[in-house]
Design a protein around this motif. Structure first.
Motif, short mmCIF file in Angstrom:
data_model
loop_
_atom_site.label_atom_id
_atom_site.label_comp_id
_atom_site.label_asym_id
_atom_site.label_seq_id
_atom_site.Cartn_x
_atom_site.Cartn_y
_atom_site.Cartn_z
N LEU A 182 47.84 36.47 43.88
CA LEU A 182 47.70 36.03 45.26
C LEU A 182 46.25 35.83 45.64
N ARG A 183 46.07 35.15 46.74
CA ARG A 183 44.75 34.94 47.35
C ARG A 183 44.89 35.32 48.82
N TYR A 184 43.89 36.04 49.34
CA TYR A 184 43.95 36.36 50.76
C TYR A 184 42.55 36.31 51.36
N GLU A 185 42.52 36.09 52.65
CA GLU A 185 41.25 36.03 53.37
C GLU A 185 41.03 37.35 54.10
N SER A 186 39.93 38.02 53.76
CA SER A 186 39.57 39.22 54.50
C SER A 186 38.69 38.81 55.67
N ARG A 187 38.08 39.78 56.33
CA ARG A 187 37.21 39.44 57.47
C ARG A 187 35.94 38.75 57.01
N THR A 188 35.57 38.95 55.74
CA THR A 188 34.29 38.42 55.27
C THR A 188 34.42 37.30 54.24
N ASN A 189 35.48 37.31 53.44
CA ASN A 189 35.51 36.39 52.30
C ASN A 189 36.96 36.12 51.86
N THR A 190 37.12 35.28 50.85
CA THR A 190 38.41 35.02 50.22
C THR A 190 38.45 35.76 48.89
N HIS A 191 39.56 36.45 48.62
CA HIS A 191 39.68 37.26 47.42
C HIS A 191 40.92 36.87 46.63
N ASN A 192 40.81 36.88 45.30
CA ASN A 192 41.95 36.71 44.42
C ASN A 192 42.41 38.08 43.97
N MET A 193 43.71 38.24 43.74
CA MET A 193 44.25 39.53 43.39
C MET A 193 45.46 39.41 42.48
N TYR A 194 45.69 40.45 41.69
CA TYR A 194 46.91 40.55 40.89
C TYR A 194 47.53 41.89 41.19
N LYS A 195 48.82 41.91 41.50
CA LYS A 195 49.49 43.16 41.83
C LYS A 195 50.82 43.23 41.08
N GLU A 196 51.26 44.46 40.82
CA GLU A 196 52.54 44.69 40.14
C GLU A 196 53.42 45.59 40.98
N TYR A 197 54.73 45.28 40.94
CA TYR A 197 55.71 46.05 41.70
C TYR A 197 56.97 46.20 40.87
N ARG A 198 57.73 47.26 41.17
CA ARG A 198 59.06 47.44 40.59
C ARG A 198 60.07 47.31 41.71
N ASP A 199 61.05 46.43 41.52
CA ASP A 199 62.07 46.22 42.53
C ASP A 199 63.29 45.58 41.88
N VAL A 200 64.37 45.48 42.62
CA VAL A 200 65.58 44.85 42.08
C VAL A 200 65.57 43.34 42.30
N THR A 201 64.79 42.85 43.26
CA THR A 201 64.69 41.41 43.50
C THR A 201 63.24 41.01 43.70
N ILE A 202 62.95 39.75 43.48
CA ILE A 202 61.60 39.23 43.72
C ILE A 202 61.29 39.28 45.22
N ASN A 203 62.31 39.09 46.06
CA ASN A 203 62.09 39.15 47.51
C ASN A 203 61.65 40.54 47.93
N GLY A 204 62.24 41.57 47.32
CA GLY A 204 61.83 42.94 47.63
C GLY A 204 60.41 43.22 47.17
N ALA A 205 60.03 42.69 46.00
CA ALA A 205 58.67 42.88 45.50
C ALA A 205 57.65 42.19 46.40
N VAL A 206 57.97 40.99 46.87
CA VAL A 206 57.06 40.27 47.77
C VAL A 206 56.97 40.98 49.11
N SER A 207 58.08 41.54 49.59
CA SER A 207 58.05 42.32 50.83
C SER A 207 57.14 43.54 50.67
N GLN A 208 57.24 44.22 49.52
CA GLN A 208 56.34 45.36 49.24
C GLN A 208 54.89 44.91 49.27
N MET A 209 54.62 43.74 48.67
CA MET A 209 53.26 43.22 48.61
C MET A 209 52.71 42.96 50.01
#
Length: 186
Positions: free
Chosen positions: A111-138
């Protein structure tokens, strides 16, 4: 007066009946539910005399509902090829569902997100039963840890990961086959 007390003890108390009725009507807190849905949207800029066959774009988007997913599609189309909603057309809007929503899987989210100062790229991992649940966690984690507003987050890619491909400790610690949880209260 002593007989009144003994008679009251033999009959079932009214409070227990009310408590039992209340337990049956328990409803889960909606804030704990995965409200994010995955959509596949296909669209293009409207045909013009200059460009009679415009390029077709397909995007997988996460949104709370179909209207917000369409809005997000046009947000990205405006950045990609200067096509706005007024000068474009949608060819298909479909909601995507997971094949096996009963099995816990590992998900990686770029993902990419904008903080108050800059734009940041990120990689995150989650465990869930659906991709929708993982994105909600994110979304919840980004709001809590980084104060990122949902409309500043752009999901670049999502993937289902094998156990060997996981990098984050909080996900890898759940891969142990001999994992046991202590009984705290008996």
């Amino acid at each position: 007066s002593g007989s009144d007390r003994t008679g009251a003890q033999n009959s079932p108390p009214v409070r227990c009946k009310r408590a039992a009725a209340m337990v049956k009507k328990f409803v889960a807190d909606p804030s704990c539910q995965a409200r994010i849905h995955q959509y596949q949207i296909v669209g293009r800029a409207a045909p013009t005399p200059k460009n009679p066959v415009p390029k077709i774009y397909r995007m997988r988007l996460f949104a709370k509902n179909k209207v917000l997913a369409k809005s997000r599609f046009w947000y990205f189309m405006k950045k990609l090829n200067k096509a706005k909603k007024s000068g474009g057309e949608l060819l298909a809007v479909n909601e995507l569902f997971d094949r096996g929503p009963n099995k816990v899987k590992n998900y990686g989210i770029w993902l990419r997100y904008e903080s108050r100062t800059n734009t940041h790229n990120m990689y995150k991992e989650y465990r869930d039963v659906t991709i929708n649940g993982a994105v909600s966690q994110m979304y919840r984690e980004m709001a809590g840890r980084h104060r990122a507003h949902p409309n500043t987050i752009q999901i670049i890619n999502t993937a289902t990961l094998k156990a060997a491909d996981c990098k984050r400790d909080h996900v890898m610690e759940m891969h142990n086959a001999k994992l046991k949880f202590p009984i705290i209260k008996k």
